[in-house]
Design a protein around this motif. Structure first.
Motif, PDB file in Angstrom:
ATOM      1  N   LEU A 169       0.833  -1.206   0.000  1.00 29.69           N
ATOM      2  CA  LEU A 169       0.000   0.000   0.000  1.00 29.69           C
ATOM      3  C   LEU A 169       0.872   1.262   0.000  1.00 29.69           C
ATOM      4  N   LEU A 170       1.912   1.271   0.823  1.00 32.95           N
ATOM      5  CA  LEU A 170       2.828   2.405   0.860  1.00 32.95           C
ATOM      6  C   LEU A 170       3.443   2.636  -0.513  1.00 32.95           C
ATOM      7  N   PHE A 171       3.927   1.593  -1.151  1.00 32.61           N
ATOM      8  CA  PHE A 171       4.571   1.744  -2.454  1.00 32.61           C
ATOM      9  C   PHE A 171       3.590   2.278  -3.500  1.00 32.61           C
ATOM     10  N   HIS A 172       2.329   1.878  -3.421  1.00 33.85           N
ATOM     11  CA  HIS A 172       1.327   2.427  -4.347  1.00 33.85           C
ATOM     12  C   HIS A 172       1.022   3.890  -4.022  1.00 33.85           C
ATOM     13  N   VAL A 173       0.941   4.224  -2.748  1.00 33.91           N
ATOM     14  CA  VAL A 173       0.664   5.603  -2.341  1.00 33.91           C
ATOM     15  C   VAL A 173       1.813   6.533  -2.734  1.00 33.91           C
ATOM     16  N   LEU A 174       3.022   5.998  -2.802  1.00 30.55           N
ATOM     17  CA  LEU A 174       4.171   6.811  -3.210  1.00 30.55           C
ATOM     18  C   LEU A 174       4.011   7.351  -4.625  1.00 30.55           C
ATOM     19  N   LEU A 175       3.202   6.696  -5.441  1.00 27.59           N
ATOM     20  CA  LEU A 175       2.920   7.204  -6.787  1.00 27.59           C
ATOM     21  C   LEU A 175       2.221   8.565  -6.706  1.00 27.59           C
ATOM     22  N   LEU A 176       1.507   8.811  -5.638  1.00 32.60           N
ATOM     23  CA  LEU A 176       0.861  10.116  -5.417  1.00 32.60           C
ATOM     24  C   LEU A 176       1.733  11.053  -4.579  1.00 32.60           C
ATOM     25  N   LEU A 177       2.384  10.506  -3.567  1.00 33.85           N
ATOM     26  CA  LEU A 177       3.172  11.348  -2.656  1.00 33.85           C
ATOM     27  C   LEU A 177       4.425  11.921  -3.311  1.00 33.85           C
ATOM     28  N   ASP A 178       5.114  11.128  -4.114  1.00 31.71           N
ATOM     29  CA  ASP A 178       6.360  11.597  -4.730  1.00 31.71           C
ATOM     30  C   ASP A 178       6.162  12.865  -5.569  1.00 31.71           C
ATOM     31  N   MET A 218      10.492   9.971   2.399  1.00 30.21           N
ATOM     32  CA  MET A 218      11.678   9.157   2.170  1.00 30.21           C
ATOM     33  C   MET A 218      11.948   8.206   3.329  1.00 30.21           C
ATOM     34  N   LEU A 219      11.682   8.635   4.546  1.00 28.80           N
ATOM     35  CA  LEU A 219      11.853   7.745   5.685  1.00 28.80           C
ATOM     36  C   LEU A 219      10.924   6.537   5.556  1.00 28.80           C
ATOM     37  N   ALA A 220       9.669   6.783   5.211  1.00 31.24           N
ATOM     38  CA  ALA A 220       8.722   5.679   5.018  1.00 31.24           C
ATOM     39  C   ALA A 220       9.165   4.787   3.862  1.00 31.24           C
ATOM     40  N   ASP A 221       9.596   5.402   2.767  1.00 31.97           N
ATOM     41  CA  ASP A 221      10.018   4.643   1.589  1.00 31.97           C
ATOM     42  C   ASP A 221      11.221   3.758   1.906  1.00 31.97           C
ATOM     43  N   VAL A 222      12.243   4.320   2.527  1.00 29.90           N
ATOM     44  CA  VAL A 222      13.456   3.548   2.796  1.00 29.90           C
ATOM     45  C   VAL A 222      13.191   2.472   3.853  1.00 29.90           C
ATOM     46  N   LEU A 223      12.372   2.762   4.833  1.00 32.42           N
ATOM     47  CA  LEU A 223      12.029   1.729   5.821  1.00 32.42           C
ATOM     48  C   LEU A 223      11.258   0.584   5.180  1.00 32.42           C
ATOM     49  N   ASN A 255      11.405  -0.353   1.995  1.00 38.47           N
ATOM     50  CA  ASN A 255      12.335  -1.100   1.147  1.00 38.47           C
ATOM     51  C   ASN A 255      13.281  -1.963   1.967  1.00 38.47           C
ATOM     52  N   TRP A 256      13.828  -1.403   3.039  1.00 40.54           N
ATOM     53  CA  TRP A 256      14.744  -2.182   3.872  1.00 40.54           C
ATOM     54  C   TRP A 256      14.022  -3.330   4.572  1.00 40.54           C
ATOM     55  N   SER A 257      12.791  -3.119   5.002  1.00 40.21           N
ATOM     56  CA  SER A 257      12.070  -4.199   5.681  1.00 40.21           C
ATOM     57  C   SER A 257      11.818  -5.368   4.741  1.00 40.21           C
ATOM     58  N   VAL A 258      11.542  -5.071   3.484  1.00 42.38           N
ATOM     59  CA  VAL A 258      11.310  -6.127   2.501  1.00 42.38           C
ATOM     60  C   VAL A 258      12.610  -6.851   2.156  1.00 42.38           C
ATOM     61  N   ALA A 259      13.708  -6.103   2.063  1.00 47.74           N
ATOM     62  CA  ALA A 259      14.968  -6.676   1.589  1.00 47.74           C
ATOM     63  C   ALA A 259      15.875  -7.203   2.698  1.00 47.74           C
ATOM     64  N   TRP A 260      15.511  -7.009   3.960  1.00 44.55           N
ATOM     65  CA  TRP A 260      16.424  -7.304   5.060  1.00 44.55           C
ATOM     66  C   TRP A 260      16.988  -8.721   5.030  1.00 44.55           C
ATOM     67  N   ALA A 305      17.661   8.860   0.416  1.00 44.48           N
ATOM     68  CA  ALA A 305      17.004   9.083   1.709  1.00 44.48           C
ATOM     69  C   ALA A 305      17.958   9.758   2.688  1.00 44.48           C
ATOM     70  N   ILE A 306      19.194   9.323   2.729  1.00 46.98           N
ATOM     71  CA  ILE A 306      20.181   9.950   3.616  1.00 46.98           C
ATOM     72  C   ILE A 306      20.364  11.407   3.236  1.00 46.98           C
ATOM     73  N   PHE A 307      20.482  11.695   1.941  1.00 51.53           N
ATOM     74  CA  PHE A 307      20.626  13.069   1.478  1.00 51.53           C
ATOM     75  C   PHE A 307      19.437  13.924   1.922  1.00 51.53           C
ATOM     76  N   VAL A 308      18.228  13.419   1.702  1.00 46.60           N
ATOM     77  CA  VAL A 308      17.020  14.174   2.067  1.00 46.60           C
ATOM     78  C   VAL A 308      16.963  14.382   3.574  1.00 46.60           C
ATOM     79  N   LEU A 309      17.232  13.339   4.354  1.00 46.23           N
ATOM     80  CA  LEU A 309      17.158  13.465   5.808  1.00 46.23           C
ATOM     81  C   LEU A 309      18.211  14.442   6.349  1.00 46.23           C
TER      82      LEU A 309
END
Length: 146
Positions: free
Chosen positions: A49-58, A80-85, A87-92, A115-119
């Motif tokens: 759901l987050l990844f689909h919502v990013l199509l609107l948020l980005d 970006m915090l939500a996006d990177v979290l 992605n990392w949770s899926v790939a961990w 994400a690091i740059f933005v944060l």
């Protein structure tokens, strides 16, 4: 204040934000177009759901940044915090199994670096946008804006 009148570091930072968030929009749009609603079926439902919502948020983040809204960088940092979290949770588990597989120029590495740059730049950019004559969203009355 016009963009040409702003310091170079602000214009460069804004350019990186806009390019990064529009690239994210394109990536999520491509995955939705090619994979449909099941494009992220490898992830838990909330991450999908987050990844689909990013199509609107980005693109909303990119627009807020282009319009020099002081809240834009904070919005960008939250997205970006939500996006990177996500992605990392899926790939961990895959990262723990094959860590060097993620040292490629696509996927998790560029998302993490962006994400690091933005944060790291969100607060300085917010301060710069707020101090350059733009009205901050935190001002509650016209008398406080003076």
């Amino acid at each position: 204040m016009r963009w040409g009148d702003r310091p170079v570091w602000i214009r460069c930072t804004v350019a990186v934000y806009v390019v990064g968030f529009l690239e994210g929009t394109a990536a999520h749009g491509y995955l939705l177009a090619t994979g449909g609603l099941n494009a992220y079926d490898y992830a838990p439902v909330l991450v999908q759901l987050l990844f689909h919502v990013l199509l609107l948020l980005d693109p909303l983040v990119a627009l807020a940044i282009i319009r020099a809204r002081p809240a834009g960088p904070l919005f960008a940092a939250m997205v970006m915090l939500a996006d990177v979290l996500g992605n990392w949770s899926v790939a961990w588990s895959a990262i723990m199994t094959h860590p060097t597989a993620f040292l490629r120029p696509t996927g998790l590495l560029p998302i993490t670096l962006f994400a690091i740059f933005v944060l790291l730049t969100a607060l300085p950019l917010r301060r710069a946008l707020a101090s350059s004559g733009d009205v901050d969203v935190c001002v509650s009355s016209p008398a406080e804006a003076r």
